[in-house]
Design an enzyme around this catalytic site. Structure first.
Site, short mmCIF file in Angstrom:
data_model
loop_
_atom_site.label_atom_id
_atom_site.label_comp_id
_atom_site.label_asym_id
_atom_site.label_seq_id
_atom_site.Cartn_x
_atom_site.Cartn_y
_atom_site.Cartn_z
N ARG A 1 107.65 25.51 -60.47
CA ARG A 1 108.85 25.89 -59.73
C ARG A 1 109.63 24.59 -59.53
O ARG A 1 109.20 23.74 -58.78
CB ARG A 1 108.48 26.53 -58.38
CG ARG A 1 107.84 27.90 -58.55
CD ARG A 1 107.68 28.60 -57.20
NE ARG A 1 107.29 29.98 -57.38
CZ ARG A 1 106.05 30.44 -57.19
NH1 ARG A 1 105.09 29.61 -56.85
NH2 ARG A 1 105.78 31.72 -57.37
N ARG B 1 105.65 39.22 -52.47
CA ARG B 1 106.77 38.65 -51.70
C ARG B 1 107.42 39.75 -50.85
O ARG B 1 106.70 40.43 -50.13
CB ARG B 1 107.79 37.98 -52.63
CG ARG B 1 107.19 36.76 -53.32
CD ARG B 1 108.25 35.87 -53.87
NE ARG B 1 109.13 36.61 -54.77
CZ ARG B 1 110.25 36.14 -55.25
NH1 ARG B 1 110.65 34.93 -54.91
NH2 ARG B 1 110.99 36.85 -56.08
N THR C 1 106.81 38.64 -63.80
CA THR C 1 106.32 38.41 -62.43
C THR C 1 105.46 39.60 -62.02
O THR C 1 105.78 40.74 -62.36
CB THR C 1 107.48 38.24 -61.41
OG1 THR C 1 106.95 38.39 -60.08
CG2 THR C 1 108.58 39.28 -61.58
N ASP D 1 113.05 36.16 -60.40
CA ASP D 1 114.48 36.01 -60.05
C ASP D 1 114.94 34.57 -59.99
O ASP D 1 116.05 34.24 -60.42
CB ASP D 1 114.81 36.79 -58.76
CG ASP D 1 114.01 36.32 -57.56
OD1 ASP D 1 113.03 35.56 -57.74
OD2 ASP D 1 114.37 36.69 -56.43
N GLU E 1 102.05 41.59 -48.47
CA GLU E 1 102.15 40.29 -47.78
C GLU E 1 103.49 40.11 -47.07
O GLU E 1 103.58 39.36 -46.10
CB GLU E 1 101.93 39.14 -48.76
CG GLU E 1 103.02 39.01 -49.83
CD GLU E 1 102.87 37.76 -50.71
OE1 GLU E 1 102.01 36.92 -50.45
OE2 GLU E 1 103.65 37.66 -51.69
N ASP F 1 105.32 40.74 -59.17
CA ASP F 1 105.89 41.37 -57.98
C ASP F 1 106.65 42.68 -58.24
O ASP F 1 106.85 43.46 -57.32
CB ASP F 1 106.84 40.40 -57.27
CG ASP F 1 106.12 39.15 -56.77
OD1 ASP F 1 104.90 39.22 -56.55
OD2 ASP F 1 106.79 38.11 -56.61
N ASP G 1 109.75 43.04 -58.57
CA ASP G 1 110.82 43.02 -57.56
C ASP G 1 112.21 42.82 -58.15
O ASP G 1 113.13 42.42 -57.45
CB ASP G 1 110.53 41.93 -56.52
CG ASP G 1 110.42 40.55 -57.14
OD1 ASP G 1 110.38 40.44 -58.38
OD2 ASP G 1 110.37 39.57 -56.38
N GLY H 1 106.02 31.77 -60.70
CA GLY H 1 104.61 32.19 -60.68
C GLY H 1 104.21 32.79 -62.01
O GLY H 1 104.98 33.54 -62.61
O1 F6P Z 1 105.98 35.70 -57.23
C1 F6P Z 1 104.62 35.81 -57.52
C2 F6P Z 1 103.78 35.46 -56.33
O2 F6P Z 1 102.43 35.61 -56.68
C3 F6P Z 1 104.09 36.22 -55.04
O3 F6P Z 1 103.55 37.52 -55.04
C4 F6P Z 1 103.50 35.32 -54.01
O4 F6P Z 1 104.13 35.49 -52.76
C5 F6P Z 1 103.78 33.95 -54.56
O5 F6P Z 1 103.99 34.11 -55.96
C6 F6P Z 1 102.67 32.95 -54.35
O6 F6P Z 1 103.11 31.73 -54.82
P1 F6P Z 1 102.18 30.49 -55.11
O7 F6P Z 1 101.49 30.71 -56.41
O8 F6P Z 1 103.12 29.34 -55.15
O9 F6P Z 1 101.20 30.40 -53.99
#
Ligand code: F6P
Length: 319
Positions: free
Chosen positions: A72, A171, A125, A103, A222, A127, A129, A11
């Site tokens: 990804r 996440r 990121t 990660d 979330e 997050d 995390d 992301g």
């Molecule tokens: O890891 C970053 C993030 O924005 C998370 O907070 C979220 O769950 C996920 O990516 C959303 O992914 P995508 O952009 O594939 O919808």
């Protein structure tokens, strides 16, 4: 080391561009050529690489997203995919690689390093995390974006006397909800690290109403549950009209804050220095306001922990 590569993966996060800029300029300053890999590990597998000069990173420090684009990659998770990537790195004479991501991206960097490619990870990121570092690039911008939304939602929450649930990303981490919740004066913060006690949330709303408070902001990470279900439960238990705002990808964009730009600049430069000093398989981080590095393997094993004091403070301040 004559040529290094840089890619962003997973992301996107505000500040990734500032980090790319720092990598490119630190390397060129040290007489090293830089190639940018487009679209993360997918681009690496497909040979989507091009040289980056000083001006290729002009005018990007303030921009959200990532100039190198991102993806990804499922293929890179396979041995065959990684072999293809390895071959491309040889074809382009890339002696070392810097990976900016979360990660999953770090796991890829670790694999490359095992295959003999000097590789360094930079945490990018929203997050926050990754437990080995106090902050990841993009988190500060994301919480400021959420904070702006909370202020706006609070206006309408007060006007209507409603409860408003604000669902944020992260996440399985509750950091975005917790930090923006404390900064935004939220009444409740519901995060995966603690769990969801709906009755406690409802009691808080009612207590607030009884002393004349007109708004109620409930931050929901979330990773803990569905905002719509929670909204129905709160309405039925309190009788107070409840609305849901899911902030979604707005949290991933926007001009990075000063904090994220500075963090990204420091980390980008540190990653280049690590490659130049012969290091591989390291993750750059920040601990107690100092730039650090650690084996990626070790870094990935550091559990991302909740700041319990901060969580308690959020509760105390929202009595
Ligand atoms: O890891 C970053 C993030 O924005 C998370 O907070 C979220 O769950 C996920 O990516 C959303 O992914 P995508 O952009 O594939 O919808």
């Amino acid at each position: 080391m004559k040529t290094i590569g840089v890619l962003t993966s997973g992301g996107d996060a505000p500040g990734m561009n500032a980090s790319i800029r720092s990598v490119v300029r630190t390397a060129i300053y040290n007489g090293i050529k830089v190639v940018g890999v487009k679209k993360g590990y997918d681009g690496l597998i497909n040979g989507n690489l091009e040289e980056m000069g000083l001006s290729s990173v002009a005018d990007i420090i303030h921009r959200g997203g990532t100039k190198l684009r991102t993806a990804r990659s499922e293929e890179f998770k396979t041995e065959k995919g990684r072999k293809k990537a390895l071959n491309i790195l040889k074809v382009f004479d890339v002696d070392g690689l810097i990976v900016i991501g979360g990660d999953g991206s770090f796991r890829g960097a670790k694999e490359l390093s095992k295959l003999g490619v000097p590789t360094i990870g930079i945490p990018g990121t929203i997050d926050n995390d990754l437990g080995y570092t106090d902050y990841t690039i993009g988190f500060d911008t994301a919480i400021n974006t959420v904070l702006d939304a909370i202020s706006k939602i609070r206006d309408t929450s007060t006007s209507h006397g409603r409860a408003n649930i604000v669902e944020v990303m992260g996440r399985s981490s509750g950091d975005i909800a917790l930090y923006s919740g404390l900064a935004g004066g939220a009444e409740s913060v519901i995060i995966p690290e603690v769990g969801n006690d709906v009755d406690e949330v409802c009691q808080k709303i009612i207590k607030g109403r009884n002393r004349g408070k007109l708004h109620s902001i409930i931050m929901l990470a979330e990773g803990i549950g569905k905002a719509d279900e929670l909204s129905k439960e709160i309405e039925s238990k309190t009788g107070i009209e409840t609305r849901v705002t899911i902030l979604g990808h707005i949290q991933r964009g926007g001009s990075p804050t000063a904090f994220d730009r500075i963090l990204a600049s420091k980390m980008g430069s540190e990653a280049v220095k690590l490659l130049l000093s012969g290091e591989s398989g390291k993750a750059v981080g920040i601990k107690d306001n100092r730039i650090i590095n650690m084996d990626i393997d070790e870094a990935l094993n550091v559990e991302s922990k909740l700041d319990k004091d901060m969580y308690e403070l959020t509760k105390i301040l929202s009595i």
